[in-house]
Design an enzyme around this catalytic site. Structure first.
Site, PDB file in Angstrom:
ATOM      1  N   GLU A  66       4.265  -6.350   3.578  1.00  0.00           N
ATOM      2  CA  GLU A  66       4.264  -5.593   4.847  1.00  0.00           C
ATOM      3  C   GLU A  66       5.468  -6.065   5.675  1.00  0.00           C
ATOM      4  OE1 GLU A  66       2.244  -3.323   6.261  1.00  0.00           O
ATOM      5  OE2 GLU A  66       0.252  -3.469   5.351  1.00  0.00           O
ATOM      6  N   ASP A  85      -0.425   4.393   0.825  1.00  0.00           N
ATOM      7  CA  ASP A  85      -0.869   5.398   1.808  1.00  0.00           C
ATOM      8  C   ASP A  85      -0.147   5.188   3.141  1.00  0.00           C
ATOM      9  OD1 ASP A  85      -2.397   2.969   2.126  1.00  0.00           O
ATOM     10  OD2 ASP A  85      -3.720   4.022   3.500  1.00  0.00           O
ATOM     11  N   HIS A  94       0.843  -1.209   0.000  1.00  0.00           N
ATOM     12  CA  HIS A  94       0.000   0.000   0.000  1.00  0.00           C
ATOM     13  C   HIS A  94       0.868   1.245   0.000  1.00  0.00           C
ATOM     14  CE1 HIS A  94       0.475   0.901   4.366  1.00  0.00           C
ATOM     15  NE2 HIS A  94       0.446  -0.402   4.536  1.00  0.00           N
ATOM     16  N   GLU A 154      -4.994   1.418   2.491  1.00  0.00           N
ATOM     17  CA  GLU A 154      -4.915   0.245   3.372  1.00  0.00           C
ATOM     18  C   GLU A 154      -5.181   0.647   4.819  1.00  0.00           C
ATOM     19  OE1 GLU A 154      -3.110  -2.807   6.051  1.00  0.00           O
ATOM     20  OE2 GLU A 154      -2.636  -0.690   5.938  1.00  0.00           O
TER      21      GLU A 154
HETATM   22 ZN   LIG Z   1       0.986  -1.310   6.285  1.00  0.00          ZN
END
Ligand SMILES: [Zn+2]
Length: 438
Positions: free
Chosen positions: A186, A97, A95, A162
């Protein structure tokens, strides 16, 4: 290219020759603030399109075909793909953001500076998770630069939103951007995380009967039921306190009696997150008057963050919780007539569970390659929730594998650069292992 082993060697050679690629890309992305506008609206910080421009250019430079569309106004997803077979197809996802920086004075570095010192790259999004986006792109790029033709189709998803529910990934899934397997990059601190619990946001609405506080005695002490007796009020906050007590017991019973081998016992909690109570139910589902304690309140609204185990289904836990609420209401004459209301998917939030087997060949490949690079990986579950949930919910065998760092959602966020380089190599090798070479 003869074998997968040769291909991995060739891709690693590219990465050894250009070890800084993923770090440079992370730095460039950190320098474009992409604070999710659902937290703070500020044009200088809400720059997801500019960061996606950087991503898009990189994906095109490595020969991927790119799709880009707005999930919300001026908040685009970018997906790059290299054609291949559906069998052993793979998507990588990160992600773009980030959460807000919080109190600027608590940072010792520029939150959007991408400063490098002592083997760490600092800034909001450094580890959560612009480095993950960079590692995934760096891995695919190395495979391309080494001239390797993969059998399975490979996609890179750079998604928005996200941090406030995963609506970028949800939109990619809705558009049919799936694969047989997925790696969400992640941070995972050296672990291969193959499962995570599901998450629901639930709104509980308790209804009482409004009245004057001076006549509370009439509600709590039995008065003779004569014609002159005022109709007693029913205090919704009093009911809420009893209900929350019951929820606490229910939570502890769920946590004690159900566990998952890859997650810490007791992680399937029910967090009481927000309580609002007062007089009158407004059109927005919240109490109208929350300023006057002289009113016996007739509305209590409680929002819960409800976690469940990877092995449970949404249907199962919804039936179970509704039955708990029903039985609670059956113990009270007022609630029998005015049952507590349960609203699921508050704010549209629902994370399906992810329950990929640690024996999955892609998980095994990540584990083996990470070990080969000198790491001591562990098969584990993820405690919180991430975009992998939305792919898992659509039938994709998803897992998390990423870098090491700290300060995410906090202050002085950083990614450990050595772990970023190691992650990029691990990903490149695992992509080759899973997709196969022509
Ligand atoms: Zn994250």
């Amino acid at each position: 290219m003869a074998t997968s082993e040769d291909a991995v060697k060739a891709a690693w050679k590219v990465l050894d020759a250009e070890p800084d690629y993923a770090t440079d890309l992370t730095q460039r992305l950190v320098r474009v603030p992409t604070v999710n506008p659902k937290f703070i609206q500020d044009a200088a910080q809400n720059r997801e399109p500019a960061a996606q421009d950087v991503v898009e250019a990189e994906l095109k430079a490595i020969g991927m075909s790119v799709d880009r569309w707005d999930v919300f106004k001026d908040r685009p997803n970018v997906i790059g793909q290299i054609a291949g077979d559906e069998k052993n197809s793979l998507l990588l996802c990160g992600h773009i953001d980030v959460v807000p920086i919080g109190d600027r004075s608590t940072w010792t570095v520029d939150p959007f500076g991408g400063e490098i010192k002592n083997g760490r790259l600092y800034g909001r999004g450094a580890v959560d998770m612009k480095s993950g986006v960079a590692a995934a792109i760096g891995a695919i790029r190395a495979i391309r630069k080494a001239g390797i033709e993969l059998k399975g189709r490979v996609a890179m998803h750079s998604v928005v939103d996200e941090e406030t529910g995963g609506f970028g990934a949800i939109d990619a899934v809705k558009k049919g951007y799936l694969a047989e397997a997925a790696i969400i990059t992640e941070p995972s601190w050296g672990e291969i995380q193959v499962c995570e619990g599901g998450l629901e946001w639930i709104r509980i609405t308790i209804t009482g009967r409004q009245g004057h506080s001076a006549w509370r005695y009439n509600e709590i002490w039995p008065q003779r039921d004569e014609p002159a007796r005022l109709r007693p009020a029913v205090n919704a906050i009093d009911i809420a306190t009893r209900f929350l007590d019951a929820v606490r017991n229910f939570e502890s019973s769920r946590c004690r009696n159900r566990q998952h081998p890859l997650l810490p016992p007791g992680m399937n909690t029910i967090n009481v997150g927000v309580i609002r109570a007062g007089a009158g139910l407004g059109p927005d589902g919240l109490p109208l008057i929350m300023t006057n304690p002289a009113i016996i309140p007739d509305v209590a609204v409680i929002d819960l963050d409800y976690k469940f185990l990877p092995s449970q289904t949404k249907e199962e836990i919804r039936t179970e919780f509704e039955s708990f609420v029903h039985h609670f209401c059956q113990q009270d004459l007022w609630l029998q007539q005015n049952p507590i209301k349960v609203q699921w998917e508050l704010g549209g939030l629902h994370f399906p569970p992810m329950n990929t087997s640690p024996d999955h060949p892609l998980a095994q490949a990540l584990f083996r390659r990470r070990s080969q690079l000198g790491g001591t990986p562990k098969m584990a579950g993820f405690i919180a929730v991430a975009d992998c949930a939305h792919y898992a919910g659509a039938g994709v065998d998803a897992m998390i594998c990423g870098a090491t760092g700290d300060g995410f959602h906090g202050t002085d966020e950083y990614v450990d650069i050595a772990s970023l380089e190691e992650t990029t190599k691990t990903l490149a090798a695992a992509i080759i292992d899973w997709c196969g070479v022509r």
